[in-house]
Write an enzyme that holds these catalytic residues in place. Structure first.
Site, PDB file in Angstrom:
ATOM      1  N   TYR A  47      -8.692 -11.900 -18.520  1.00 16.68           N
ATOM      2  CA  TYR A  47      -7.241 -11.956 -18.387  1.00 16.68           C
ATOM      3  C   TYR A  47      -6.614 -10.593 -18.593  1.00 16.68           C
ATOM      4  CZ  TYR A  47      -7.602 -16.966 -19.455  1.00 16.68           C
ATOM      5  OH  TYR A  47      -7.907 -18.286 -19.469  1.00 16.68           O
ATOM      6  N   ARG A  73       1.549 -11.447  -9.164  1.00 18.62           N
ATOM      7  CA  ARG A  73       0.190 -11.340  -9.689  1.00 18.62           C
ATOM      8  C   ARG A  73      -0.659 -12.381  -8.986  1.00 18.62           C
ATOM      9  NH1 ARG A  73      -1.132 -15.431 -13.838  1.00 18.62           N
ATOM     10  NH2 ARG A  73      -2.861 -14.128 -14.481  1.00 18.62           N
ATOM     11  N   ASN A 111      -3.807 -15.337  -9.477  1.00 17.47           N
ATOM     12  CA  ASN A 111      -4.623 -16.127 -10.387  1.00 17.47           C
ATOM     13  C   ASN A 111      -5.661 -16.840  -9.523  1.00 17.47           C
ATOM     14  OD1 ASN A 111      -5.565 -17.204 -12.736  1.00 17.47           O
ATOM     15  ND2 ASN A 111      -3.857 -18.621 -13.037  1.00 17.47           N
ATOM     16  N   GLU A 155      -4.207 -18.092  -6.213  1.00 21.35           N
ATOM     17  CA  GLU A 155      -2.756 -18.282  -6.221  1.00 21.35           C
ATOM     18  C   GLU A 155      -2.060 -16.927  -6.200  1.00 21.35           C
ATOM     19  OE1 GLU A 155      -2.607 -22.324  -8.970  1.00 21.35           O
ATOM     20  OE2 GLU A 155      -2.029 -20.410  -9.836  1.00 21.35           O
ATOM     21  N   LYS A 163     -11.425 -23.555 -16.128  1.00 20.78           N
ATOM     22  CA  LYS A 163     -11.183 -23.554 -14.691  1.00 20.78           C
ATOM     23  C   LYS A 163     -11.951 -24.677 -13.985  1.00 20.78           C
ATOM     24  CE  LYS A 163      -9.929 -18.645 -14.437  1.00 20.78           C
ATOM     25  NZ  LYS A 163      -8.577 -18.683 -13.854  1.00 20.78           N
TER      26      LYS A 163
END
Lengths: 321, 346
Positions: B37, B223, B225, B265, B317
């Protein structure tokens, strides 16, 4: 990221003196296009080229947020200030080209409120003018209590009482009129939010009274921009940029950093928003904290400074910038 | 620019496909051979021509089919679209932002004609023409947020800003990576991120919130993801977990290349001018492993990332059980050669 990096070229299209202290300025886009819409309570940062010095001062937008043809601000002349308001009053003429920032709102309406209770002191009236226009267009319920010195200095008193005779209450200090705050706060319906803009003493008075009467903290909103104060010159070193320079008597630390060609982050330039928070690596002397962003323990630690309003007294201060 | 729109499904027979062009412009999210992250945000002010970053709201070959899938989800579960009463103004902000952006960015597909508050919207791909009064809800078939997000790819979280926090007070969420608007509505930034492992301890959310609160008008940010999804499913929602969860057990060494998708995403963030709220569009892009490895650098790198990602993340995830299968498959496309920096193909 500084909000000021997103800028608009404008032309001054009207200047109206309202009274002995306050003058209104109107800006339109230099390219003739439309300005961004905004929300009531927003401010813009105005760039002023005052000789060698570039000043960037925030002013609340007071025009109708839905009117994209022009922005207006009202500026109170501060004879003891560092010169931003004096520059606008004395040097700016109709037709002048200026640069302003996109609107930024640090004093937004809480749109959940069933009623918006506004308390204004003096020039603190300006954000409410835009908020009232926004609420009037959306059938929002508001009530304004506006304290000013006297009729002659009561900017927009007549406009407000004419347009909203049942929602606006004015108090003239010189006539001994005063807001009965406890009584006012005591009688509000559930779901009311309080908004305060005015001198520090007024903000503290309303916040303390509301707290004592059990108002939830989230229902009390206020805006207070501090103007940077003058002080003794001092030396600053920027570690990352590898620069060392003097901060002048009438210059803020942030202005000096910008004058040295470093693009530092900022939003409100008044010690309120937290955007310009900077790490202090070394300080041989005393940091004079003037913001209301840092917590007390952060101020005492000597590891943080808000360069928009705070200063330093001593040999040298080294910043992580 | 003309777009050939696909006629495809994201359920049942899964006829979804990516054209060669769609593969080339896929937002591969890994700029190096490992992943952790970070507050990986940057300005959303355009990008390379033809890339998904170029326009404010990317329209691609899946547009019409994605909108059909959204309508199906909403028919079955109207709670995927909700707006608390104080969010209507933000809904108008969003409608204006999307209509203005799309009509400027894709003038051959969308038109917006404005005469004061009398607006005329033309959406050619979906065959929609609507005259309405801006800020008058009674002149649209849905509320403003629902109206425009039924015509725009991606999920939308509409956030109120108050008390130094962001609040999930409205949204349109039908293509989500296993989170629920109905569960999260009314929550603040820290509350709706509570299930994410590790990031809280790393101080990620505190820094991310500070960044988001300071996003200003005209300065949108973005951003990426990512996660992994079996089958090209848009609606991987908790509400329908009983329908799609079991599909994760259908992977075999033979079908993993076709059935396992990397799901990316594109998350963007815009300040909304009238409400001072924010909109957080979350746009989902899917690519099968088989298509992804046609870009050699991406095949090599994805192998290394999936192999080395910490166990908590693989669990969160949702691909921990299938990781060995995926890594086995991808290892065939990793010859150990070094990869260049950045996300773009060599």
């Amino acid at each position: 990221m500084s909000a000021g990096t997103n800028k608009i070229d404008v032309v001054v299209t009207d200047i109206v003196p309202l009274n002995e202290l306050v003058t209104r300025f109107k800006f339109e886009r230099a390219d003739g296009g439309l300005l961004p819409t905004f929300s009531g309570g927003a401010h813009t940062v105005i760039e002023m080229k005052d000789g060698e010095t570039t000043r960037l001062n925030p002013y609340s937008l007071m025009s109708d947020p839905a009117d994209r043809h022009a922005y207006t601000i009202s500026v109170r002349r501060d004879d003891a200030g560092r010169g931003g308001s004096l520059f606008l009053h004395k040097n700016v003429r109709i037709g002048d080209e200026m640069v302003i920032s996109y609107p930024v709102n640090l004093f937004a309406l809480d749109l959940r409120a069933r009623k918006h209770l506004m308390i204004a002191g003096g020039i603190g009236i300006t954000p409410f003018l835009a908020q009232i226009k926004q609420l009037s267009a959306t059938n929002g319920r508001f009530e304004l209590h506006y304290a000013c010195r006297n009729q002659a200095l009561g900017s927009y008193v007549d406009d407000l009482t004419t347009a909203h005779p049942n929602n606006v209450h004015v108090y003239f200090d010189d006539d001994g009129q005063a807001l009965d705050l406890e009584n006012l706060l005591d009688g509000q319906p559930l779901g009311t939010h309080i908004y305060i803009c005015g001198p520090k003493g007024m903000i503290n008075w309303v916040r303390d009274t509301a707290e004592r009467l059990g108002w939830p903290r989230e229902a009390v909103h206020y805006e207070e921009f501090l103007a940077p104060q003058s002080g003794k010159p001092f030396t600053v070193k920027l570690a990352k940029s590898d620069l060392e320079f003097e901060v002048g008597e009438h210059q803020s630390l942030l202005e000096a950093i910008e004058a040295a060609g470093v693009d530092a982050p900022y939003l409100c330039r008044g010690g309120a928003c937290g955007q310009c928070e900077t790490d202090v690596l070394e300080a041989d002397g005393e940091i004079l904290h003037r913001d209301h962003w840092l917590e007390d323990d952060e101020k005492e630690s000597g590891k943080k400074i808000m360069p928009c309003v705070s200063r330093f007294e001593g040999r040298i201060i080294v910043l992580d910038r | 620019m003309t777009i050939q729109f696909n006629d495809e499904t994201f359920r049942d027979d899964y006829t979804f496909t990516n054209s060669e062009r769609a593969i080339k412009r896929f937002p591969f999210p890994f700029h190096e051979d490992s992943y952790m992250y970070s507050v990986n945000m940057e300005q959303h002010q355009g990008g390379p021509e033809g890339s998904i970053y170029e326009k404010r709201f990317d329209v691609d070959e899946h547009y019409i089919s994605e909108m059909k899938d959204r309508a199906l989800v909403l028919d079955e579960d109207p709670l995927r679209c909700q707006s608390l009463p104080h969010m209507t103004l933000a809904g108008w902000d969003l409608l204006e932002l999307i209509m203005v952006s799309k009509s400027e960015d894709y003038p051959d597909l969308f038109e917006l004609h404005r005469d004061g508050n009398n607006w005329h919207w033309i959406n050619k791909p979906l065959g929609i023409e609507q005259k309405f009064v801006f800020m008058d809800e009674s002149t649209l078939p849905y509320g403003p947020m629902e109206y425009i997000t039924r015509q725009t790819q991606g999920d939308f979280a509409l956030l109120d800003q108050r008390d130094e926090n962001l609040w999930m007070d409205a949204g349109m969420v039908t293509t989500q990576a296993d989170w629920s608007l109905d569960f999260d509505i009314g929550m603040n930034f820290f509350e709706w991120h509570a299930p994410v492992p590790k990031a809280h301890e790393m101080g990620i959310f505190k820094r991310a919130l500070k960044f988001l609160l300071n996003i200003q008008q005209g300065m949108p940010a973005r951003r990426l993801n990512w996660t992994m999804t079996v089958n090209p499913l848009l609606d991987t929602s908790p509400e329908n977990y009983h329908k799609w969860g079991a599909q994760k057990t259908t992977l075999t060494p033979e079908n993993v290349g076709q059935k396992q998708y990397l799901r990316v995403e594109l998350q963007t963030f815009f300040r909304l001018p009238r409400s001072n709220g924010m909109v957080f569009p979350i746009r989902c892009y899917l690519i099968s492993l088989e298509d992804l490895v046609t870009i050699p650098k991406w095949g090599r790198r994805l192998h290394r990332v999936i192999r080395d990602v910490p166990e908590e993340l693989a669990t969160y995830k949702g691909f921990i059980d299938n990781r060995p299968l995926i890594v086995d498959y991808l290892s065939k496309f990793d010859d150990g050669a070094p990869t260049s920096d950045g996300v773009w193909p060599d």
